[in-house]
Design a protein around this motif. Structure first.
Motif, PDB file in Angstrom:
ATOM      1  N   ASP A 196       0.800  -1.229   0.000  1.00 10.45           N
ATOM      2  CA  ASP A 196       0.000   0.000   0.000  1.00 10.45           C
ATOM      3  C   ASP A 196       0.833   1.280   0.000  1.00 10.45           C
ATOM      4  O   ASP A 196       0.714   2.124   0.895  1.00 10.45           O
ATOM      5  N   PRO A 197       1.668   1.482  -1.006  1.00  7.37           N
ATOM      6  CA  PRO A 197       2.475   2.701  -1.035  1.00  7.37           C
ATOM      7  C   PRO A 197       1.643   3.949  -1.324  1.00  7.37           C
ATOM      8  O   PRO A 197       0.703   3.928  -2.118  1.00  7.37           O
ATOM      9  N   TRP A 206       4.066   3.565   3.597  1.00  6.10           N
ATOM     10  CA  TRP A 206       3.467   2.276   3.251  1.00  6.10           C
ATOM     11  C   TRP A 206       3.302   1.448   4.523  1.00  6.10           C
ATOM     12  O   TRP A 206       3.752   1.830   5.596  1.00  6.10           O
ATOM     13  N   GLY A 207       2.641   0.294   4.394  1.00  3.34           N
ATOM     14  CA  GLY A 207       2.637  -0.646   5.500  1.00  3.34           C
ATOM     15  C   GLY A 207       1.339  -1.371   5.755  1.00  3.34           C
ATOM     16  O   GLY A 207       0.270  -0.992   5.275  1.00  3.34           O
ATOM     17  N   ASN A 208       1.446  -2.445   6.535  1.00  2.00           N
ATOM     18  CA  ASN A 208       0.332  -3.193   7.093  1.00  2.00           C
ATOM     19  C   ASN A 208       0.696  -3.521   8.533  1.00  2.00           C
ATOM     20  O   ASN A 208       1.729  -4.139   8.787  1.00  2.00           O
ATOM     21  N   PRO A 239      -2.398   5.255  15.857  1.00  2.00           N
ATOM     22  CA  PRO A 239      -3.301   4.341  16.567  1.00  2.00           C
ATOM     23  C   PRO A 239      -4.178   3.519  15.620  1.00  2.00           C
ATOM     24  O   PRO A 239      -4.746   4.049  14.665  1.00  2.00           O
ATOM     25  N   HIS A 240      -4.248   2.222  15.885  1.00  2.00           N
ATOM     26  CA  HIS A 240      -5.109   1.279  15.179  1.00  2.00           C
ATOM     27  C   HIS A 240      -4.793   1.195  13.685  1.00  2.00           C
ATOM     28  O   HIS A 240      -5.658   0.810  12.888  1.00  2.00           O
ATOM     29  N   PHE A 241      -3.572   1.534  13.308  1.00  2.44           N
ATOM     30  CA  PHE A 241      -3.197   1.461  11.889  1.00  2.44           C
ATOM     31  C   PHE A 241      -3.270   0.021  11.398  1.00  2.44           C
ATOM     32  O   PHE A 241      -2.742  -0.891  12.016  1.00  2.44           O
ATOM     33  N   GLU A 242      -3.941  -0.158  10.266  1.00  3.67           N
ATOM     34  CA  GLU A 242      -4.030  -1.481   9.650  1.00  3.67           C
ATOM     35  C   GLU A 242      -3.299  -1.509   8.319  1.00  3.67           C
ATOM     36  O   GLU A 242      -2.467  -2.366   8.067  1.00  3.67           O
ATOM     37  N   GLU A 243      -3.603  -0.563   7.420  1.00  6.40           N
ATOM     38  CA  GLU A 243      -3.011  -0.546   6.081  1.00  6.40           C
ATOM     39  C   GLU A 243      -3.501   0.695   5.336  1.00  6.40           C
ATOM     40  O   GLU A 243      -4.144   1.575   5.896  1.00  6.40           O
ATOM     41  N   GLY A 244      -3.173   0.774   4.043  1.00  9.07           N
ATOM     42  CA  GLY A 244      -3.729   1.794   3.167  1.00  9.07           C
ATOM     43  C   GLY A 244      -3.443   3.231   3.541  1.00  9.07           C
ATOM     44  O   GLY A 244      -4.358   4.058   3.523  1.00  9.07           O
ATOM     45  N   PRO A 245      -2.184   3.611   3.871  1.00 11.25           N
ATOM     46  CA  PRO A 245      -1.933   5.015   4.198  1.00 11.25           C
ATOM     47  C   PRO A 245      -2.072   5.917   2.970  1.00 11.25           C
ATOM     48  O   PRO A 245      -1.858   5.481   1.832  1.00 11.25           O
ATOM     49  N   TRP A 246      -2.431   7.179   3.217  1.00 14.72           N
ATOM     50  CA  TRP A 246      -2.509   8.189   2.157  1.00 14.72           C
ATOM     51  C   TRP A 246      -1.993   9.510   2.708  1.00 14.72           C
ATOM     52  O   TRP A 246      -2.488   9.988   3.733  1.00 14.72           O
ATOM     53  N   LEU A 247      -0.996  10.078   2.056  1.00 16.88           N
ATOM     54  CA  LEU A 247      -0.426  11.359   2.460  1.00 16.88           C
ATOM     55  C   LEU A 247      -0.964  12.485   1.596  1.00 16.88           C
ATOM     56  O   LEU A 247      -1.034  12.358   0.365  1.00 16.88           O
ATOM     57  N   HIS A 248      -1.360  13.595   2.224  1.00 15.14           N
ATOM     58  CA  HIS A 248      -1.644  14.804   1.469  1.00 15.14           C
ATOM     59  C   HIS A 248      -1.419  16.018   2.364  1.00 15.14           C
ATOM     60  O   HIS A 248      -1.203  15.890   3.575  1.00 15.14           O
ATOM     61  N   LYS A 249      -1.444  17.182   1.762  1.00 15.94           N
ATOM     62  CA  LYS A 249      -1.213  18.426   2.476  1.00 15.94           C
ATOM     63  C   LYS A 249      -2.265  19.434   2.069  1.00 15.94           C
ATOM     64  O   LYS A 249      -2.650  19.519   0.897  1.00 15.94           O
TER      65      LYS A 249
END
Length: 339
Positions: A172-173, A187-189, A214-224
């Motif tokens: 999930d980058p 990224w990450g799971n 907290p409670h991170f599972e997957e699917g990160p998304w960065l924006h500003k």
């Protein structure tokens, strides 16, 4: 994307009745252009928007799972729109087999535009030389491809994150270019990582840092937005929920410190997984997600057979995001502000 001990979790989800059946996973009644799900002839997931001029491109995973399969994802698709209601299908832009070192799983991906090129980052299953999930990078001169492997090898492999607890953590980058021109990849799971990219966009520049919220599972998304950085992600509080939701954190800098802001939206209907993608387009902000409400023929939505959706996204004066209610109407519904 997802995974948590695939065979074990599949059995658990089926036992809990989380996989939508043919009788329960019906197409939404709303059929107006722009209503959810956005695409109804294919199962799509893990939406990643990219705005180029007056057009928004949406990169999605394509699941061809049959009957009791969890996932059967072999390629990535892209659609585009100029009005958020009418979409052009540009077809398949790349197959997992185009990465000669990968053996399966065209999972979540994102494309960004930099240096006159379009850079495509995707999660795949590496071959046995580097067992586990890995992140690939491809490049194209146009947003619709053709994309080609930009390295001939993985950008990130499982060995590069040795503190992780499982072999599918490197998925999930999300890639983000800051106002100073520096690009970052997260990224990450279960564990969430971030690293700076070199200007060539195909190498890590410096250390990999863990920033698990907290409670991170997957699917990160960065924006500003303005001076505030956002890390939005699929979350799972196992003490309260059985399906993923969307939560987020904010920071004054891409390197933190990150402040947890809680949930942005609930789970996707009938879906164990959810995957956020956020973009500003023609003066409005949008949150892309997926659920499992779509049925095609005798195939109902399921863990793998998901359908991409979109909702309006709004912000309070302090920069926090207003909670989003998922709807069938999507962008065809009147905009409303909830404070």
């Amino acid at each position: 994307m997802r995974t948590n001990g695939i065979g074990r979790m599949a059995a658990a989800l089926i036992a809990l009745g989380l996989v939508a059946s043919s009788s329960s996973a019906q197409n939404p009644a709303a059929t107006a252009p722009g209503s959810n799900p956005l695409f109804r002839d294919k199962f799509t997931a893990d939406p990643a928007p990219l705005v180029v001029g007056d057009r928004l491109y949406l990169y999605v995973g394509h699941d061809e799972a049959q009957r009791d399969e969890m996932f059967n994802m072999r390629d990535w698709l892209v659609y585009s729109t100029t009005d958020m209601k009418h979409w052009t299908d540009h077809g398949s832009i790349m197959k997992v087999s185009d990465f000669k070192w990968a053996k399966a799983d065209a999972w979540a991906a994102q494309t960004i535009h930099k240096n006159g090129k379009f850079w495509f980052y995707a999660a795949v299953e590496h071959d046995d030389t580097h067992p586990g999930k890995a992140i690939a990078v491809a490049v194209s001169d146009t947003p619709t491809g053709p994309f080609v492997d930009a390295r001939g090898s993985a950008l990130i492999t499982n060995e590069m994150t040795p503190k992780g607890t499982h072999s599918w953590e490197d998925i999930d980058p999300t890639v983000f270019t800051d106002t100073d021109g520096t690009s970052w990849i997260a990224w990450g799971n279960r564990q969430c990582y971030i690293a700076r990219l070199k200007p060539n966009m195909i190498e890590i520049d410096g250390p990999i840092t863990e920033i698990t919220p907290p409670h991170f599972e997957e699917g990160p998304w960065l924006h500003k937005r303005g001076d505030l950085y956002y890390l939005t992600y699929a979350s799972l509080d196992r003490s309260k929920h059985r399906d993923e939701r969307v939560s987020y954190s904010t920071a004054p800098s891409i390197t933190g410190p990150w402040t947890h802001r809680g949930e942005l939206t609930g789970s996707g209907k009938y879906s164990f997984t959810i995957h956020p993608g956020i973009a500003e387009f023609k003066g409005n902000w949008y949150l892309f997600l997926h659920n499992a409400t779509l049925a095609i023929g005798d195939l109902a939505g399921s863990i793998g057979r998901r359908a991409v959706t979109v909702e309006r996204l709004q912000y309070r004066p302090d920069g926090t995001m207003i909670p989003v209610v998922q709807t069938d109407a999507g962008v065809t519904a009147p905009a409303s502000v909830r404070r």
